[in-house]
Write a protein that holds these residues in place. Structure first.
Motif, PDB file in Angstrom:
ATOM      1  N   ASN A 201       0.813  -1.210   0.000  1.00 52.53           N
ATOM      2  CA  ASN A 201       0.000   0.000   0.000  1.00 52.53           C
ATOM      3  C   ASN A 201       0.848   1.261   0.000  1.00 52.53           C
ATOM      4  OD1 ASN A 201      -2.347  -1.463   0.000  1.00 52.53           O
ATOM      5  ND2 ASN A 201      -2.738  -1.263   2.198  1.00 52.53           N
ATOM      6  N   LEU A 202       2.051   1.184   0.590  1.00 49.34           N
ATOM      7  CA  LEU A 202       2.957   2.336   0.663  1.00 49.34           C
ATOM      8  C   LEU A 202       3.933   2.380  -0.510  1.00 49.34           C
ATOM      9  CD1 LEU A 202       3.748   2.244   4.487  1.00 49.34           C
ATOM     10  CD2 LEU A 202       2.252   3.845   3.297  1.00 49.34           C
ATOM     11  N   ALA A 203       3.739   1.472  -1.486  1.00 51.32           N
ATOM     12  CA  ALA A 203       4.598   1.395  -2.671  1.00 51.32           C
ATOM     13  C   ALA A 203       6.024   1.008  -2.334  1.00 51.32           C
ATOM     14  CB  ALA A 203       4.564   2.708  -3.454  1.00 51.32           C
ATOM     15  N   ASP A 204       6.242   0.386  -1.200  1.00 52.34           N
ATOM     16  CA  ASP A 204       7.568  -0.148  -0.852  1.00 52.34           C
ATOM     17  C   ASP A 204       7.630  -1.576  -1.374  1.00 52.34           C
ATOM     18  OD1 ASP A 204       9.937  -1.005   0.210  1.00 52.34           O
ATOM     19  OD2 ASP A 204       9.305  -0.886   2.314  1.00 52.34           O
ATOM     20  N   PHE A 205       7.820  -1.721  -2.677  1.00 55.51           N
ATOM     21  CA  PHE A 205       7.720  -3.032  -3.303  1.00 55.51           C
ATOM     22  C   PHE A 205       8.843  -3.991  -2.906  1.00 55.51           C
ATOM     23  CE2 PHE A 205       5.659  -0.095  -6.498  1.00 55.51           C
ATOM     24  CZ  PHE A 205       4.384  -0.321  -6.026  1.00 55.51           C
ATOM     25  N   PRO A 206      10.098  -3.534  -2.836  1.00 56.08           N
ATOM     26  CA  PRO A 206      11.140  -4.456  -2.371  1.00 56.08           C
ATOM     27  C   PRO A 206      10.897  -4.931  -0.934  1.00 56.08           C
ATOM     28  CG  PRO A 206      12.121  -2.598  -3.526  1.00 56.08           C
ATOM     29  CD  PRO A 206      10.675  -2.262  -3.321  1.00 56.08           C
ATOM     30  N   GLY A 207      10.454  -4.006  -0.062  1.00 57.60           N
ATOM     31  CA  GLY A 207      10.151  -4.390   1.314  1.00 57.60           C
ATOM     32  C   GLY A 207       8.987  -5.357   1.384  1.00 57.60           C
ATOM     33  N   ALA A 208       7.970  -5.105   0.567  1.00 64.03           N
ATOM     34  CA  ALA A 208       6.813  -6.011   0.521  1.00 64.03           C
ATOM     35  C   ALA A 208       7.231  -7.394   0.047  1.00 64.03           C
ATOM     36  CB  ALA A 208       5.741  -5.437  -0.395  1.00 64.03           C
ATOM     37  N   LEU A 209       8.093  -7.427  -0.969  1.00 61.84           N
ATOM     38  CA  LEU A 209       8.543  -8.708  -1.506  1.00 61.84           C
ATOM     39  C   LEU A 209       9.283  -9.519  -0.445  1.00 61.84           C
ATOM     40  CD1 LEU A 209       8.817 -10.621  -3.892  1.00 61.84           C
ATOM     41  CD2 LEU A 209      10.874  -9.355  -4.572  1.00 61.84           C
ATOM     42  N   GLU A 210      10.109  -8.843   0.360  1.00 63.49           N
ATOM     43  CA  GLU A 210      10.842  -9.535   1.428  1.00 63.49           C
ATOM     44  C   GLU A 210       9.886 -10.134   2.454  1.00 63.49           C
ATOM     45  OE1 GLU A 210      14.212  -8.537   4.863  1.00 63.49           O
ATOM     46  OE2 GLU A 210      13.657  -7.029   3.369  1.00 63.49           O
ATOM     47  N   GLU A 211       8.884  -9.363   2.866  1.00 65.49           N
ATOM     48  CA  GLU A 211       7.910  -9.844   3.854  1.00 65.49           C
ATOM     49  C   GLU A 211       7.111 -11.017   3.292  1.00 65.49           C
ATOM     50  OE1 GLU A 211       7.622  -8.963   6.915  1.00 65.49           O
ATOM     51  OE2 GLU A 211       8.654  -7.051   7.050  1.00 65.49           O
ATOM     52  N   LEU A 212       6.667 -10.887   2.050  1.00 70.46           N
ATOM     53  CA  LEU A 212       5.781 -11.892   1.471  1.00 70.46           C
ATOM     54  C   LEU A 212       6.533 -13.168   1.116  1.00 70.46           C
ATOM     55  CD1 LEU A 212       3.737  -9.352  -0.613  1.00 70.46           C
ATOM     56  CD2 LEU A 212       2.842 -10.748   1.264  1.00 70.46           C
ATOM     57  N   LYS A 213       7.782 -13.040   0.733  1.00 64.43           N
ATOM     58  CA  LYS A 213       8.593 -14.231   0.494  1.00 64.43           C
ATOM     59  C   LYS A 213       8.730 -15.043   1.775  1.00 64.43           C
ATOM     60  CE  LYS A 213      13.201 -15.728  -0.986  1.00 64.43           C
ATOM     61  NZ  LYS A 213      14.556 -15.283  -1.416  1.00 64.43           N
ATOM     62  N   LYS A 214       8.949 -14.355   2.889  1.00 64.46           N
ATOM     63  CA  LYS A 214       9.054 -15.041   4.180  1.00 64.46           C
ATOM     64  C   LYS A 214       7.719 -15.660   4.570  1.00 64.46           C
ATOM     65  CE  LYS A 214      11.115 -16.271   7.987  1.00 64.46           C
ATOM     66  NZ  LYS A 214      12.137 -17.338   7.972  1.00 64.46           N
ATOM     67  N   ALA A 215       6.620 -14.955   4.304  1.00 71.10           N
ATOM     68  CA  ALA A 215       5.288 -15.491   4.623  1.00 71.10           C
ATOM     69  C   ALA A 215       5.038 -16.791   3.870  1.00 71.10           C
ATOM     70  CB  ALA A 215       4.212 -14.464   4.281  1.00 71.10           C
TER      71      ALA A 215
END
Length: 379
Positions: A201-215
């Motif tokens: 939602n905050l357009a932090d795509f690399p950060g989102a990718l890191e979180e979602l990969k771990k999920a």
């Protein structure tokens, strides 16, 4: 633990300790033993002799559903509701059969009526919330679950759905507060997924990718985790991995709308138009009338040479969604191909006006990118 609180929904069975006749006793015994074929035959025998037998109606539908024959189960439940229109077990089972078929709007329609008649039916309330969430009706999810969350703040299923709806509505602070019981459980797939959504939602795509990969690593079967992982992969340019993630989501949950829509977009880019159209049809059954799905169908029709069909879809779309700029752009192209220059010029003028208004808004907007959440692709 499945946080949605409704993964274990089961069809209600009205088993009587004292069956009224031999056919029903034989049917219930077979049903309890897992011999569904014998149970279905015996229930039908019972109903042939007594078409109004409520227990046989409910249990026949449940047995058919356990066999995966949801279409036939729906027929049974509907016939039962003609005789017993206020029976909540029949209504709930009918909704569940639609839900398991992937007919989310039909399930929601039944559940809306059931919830209005029996607002304290918890199972119906949670399943209705899930249907609304899948249909993108986030505000309606919030309205439905906020009172329940106040009474039961530690119910993880309620917290998960309500928090997800709040995050989709860009109400991040409220969403994170509601989701606190999940975050307190430590490094879980649920917590990682939700933080990934916040970063998307905050357009932090690399950060989102890191979180979602771990999920995904923590729980690859968590509902929606592969869909959001695919979205983060799309936003960071890895379309091949994104398509694979969307397919994984759909293998687990064929009714996940973002996975259907975004996979269709990727297939369109690969010129796999027929496969994309099939997936778009499924997406439209989940969210009837969705603007994004209709637009993709129109674009594919255009590239396949079905220009008049594309025109009709786009004309209806810009009427329903007059601020959908891409639809106006494509409609202008369609008009020019059809030698309708005046209509094409009109659409181009609309696009120019919209671009000017957008530039004016951007000039007045804050320059700090962290204060400007992205337009979420999973409304």
């Amino acid at each position: 633990m499945a946080p949605r609180g409704l993964a274990l929904f089961v069809l209600s069975i009205a088993l009587w300790p004292q069956a009224p006749d031999a056919a029903l006793r034989r049917a219930t015994a077979a049903h309890q033993a897992g011999d569904l074929e014998t149970a279905v035959t015996a229930y039908r025998e019972c109903l042939k002799a007594d078409p109004a037998n409520l227990t046989a109606l409910i249990n026949l539908g449940a047995a058919l559903s356990r066999q995966g024959d949801y279409s036939e189960a729906i027929k049974v439940y509907k016939s039962g509701l003609k005789r017993y229109p206020k029976n909540q077990t029949l209504s709930l089972n009918l909704a569940l059969a639609h839900y398991k078929m992937g007919s989310i709007p039909e399930a929601a329609q039944e559940l809306e009526a059931l919830h209005a008649a029996a607002p304290d039916n918890r199972q119906a309330t949670l399943l209705l919330a899930d249907c609304r969430l899948q249909m993108g009706k986030n505000a309606a999810v919030i309205e439905l679950l906020a009172p329940l969350n106040k009474r039961e703040p530690d119910d993880l299923g309620v917290s998960y759905m309500l928090g997800t709806a709040l995050l989709r509505e860009k109400r991040d602070e409220e969403g994170q507060l509601v989701l606190e019981p999940i975050f307190r459980r430590g490094d879980s797939a649920e917590a990682r997924l939700l933080m990934g959504v916040v970063k998307l939602n905050l357009a932090d795509f690399p950060g989102a990718l890191e979180e979602l990969k771990k999920a995904v690593e923590l729980n690859p079967k968590l509902p929606s985790v592969n869909a959001y992982h695919g979205l983060a992969l799309m936003e960071t340019g890895d379309t091949a991995a994104a398509a694979e993630a969307f397919r994984k989501e759909l293998a687990l949950n064929p009714t996940n709308f973002p996975a259907n829509l975004n996979l269709a977009v990727l297939l369109k880019q690969e010129q796999k138009y027929d496969e994309a159209l099939k997936i778009l049809e499924r997406a439209l059954r989940i969210r009837p009338g969705d603007f994004g799905v209709r637009y993709q169908q129109a674009v594919i029709a255009l590239v396949q040479g079905r220009t008049e069909e594309s025109r009709a879809v786009l004309e209806a779309l810009v009427k329903d969604a007059p601020e959908f700029k891409e639809a106006h752009v494509t409609l202008a192209t369609v008009y020019y191909r059809l030698k309708r220059k005046e209509d094409g010029d009109r659409e181009r003028a609309i696009v120019n006006r919209m671009n000017a208004e957008e530039q004016e808004r951007q000039a007045k907007a804050p320059t700090d990118a962290t204060r400007q959440p992205r337009q979420d692709k999973t409304p």
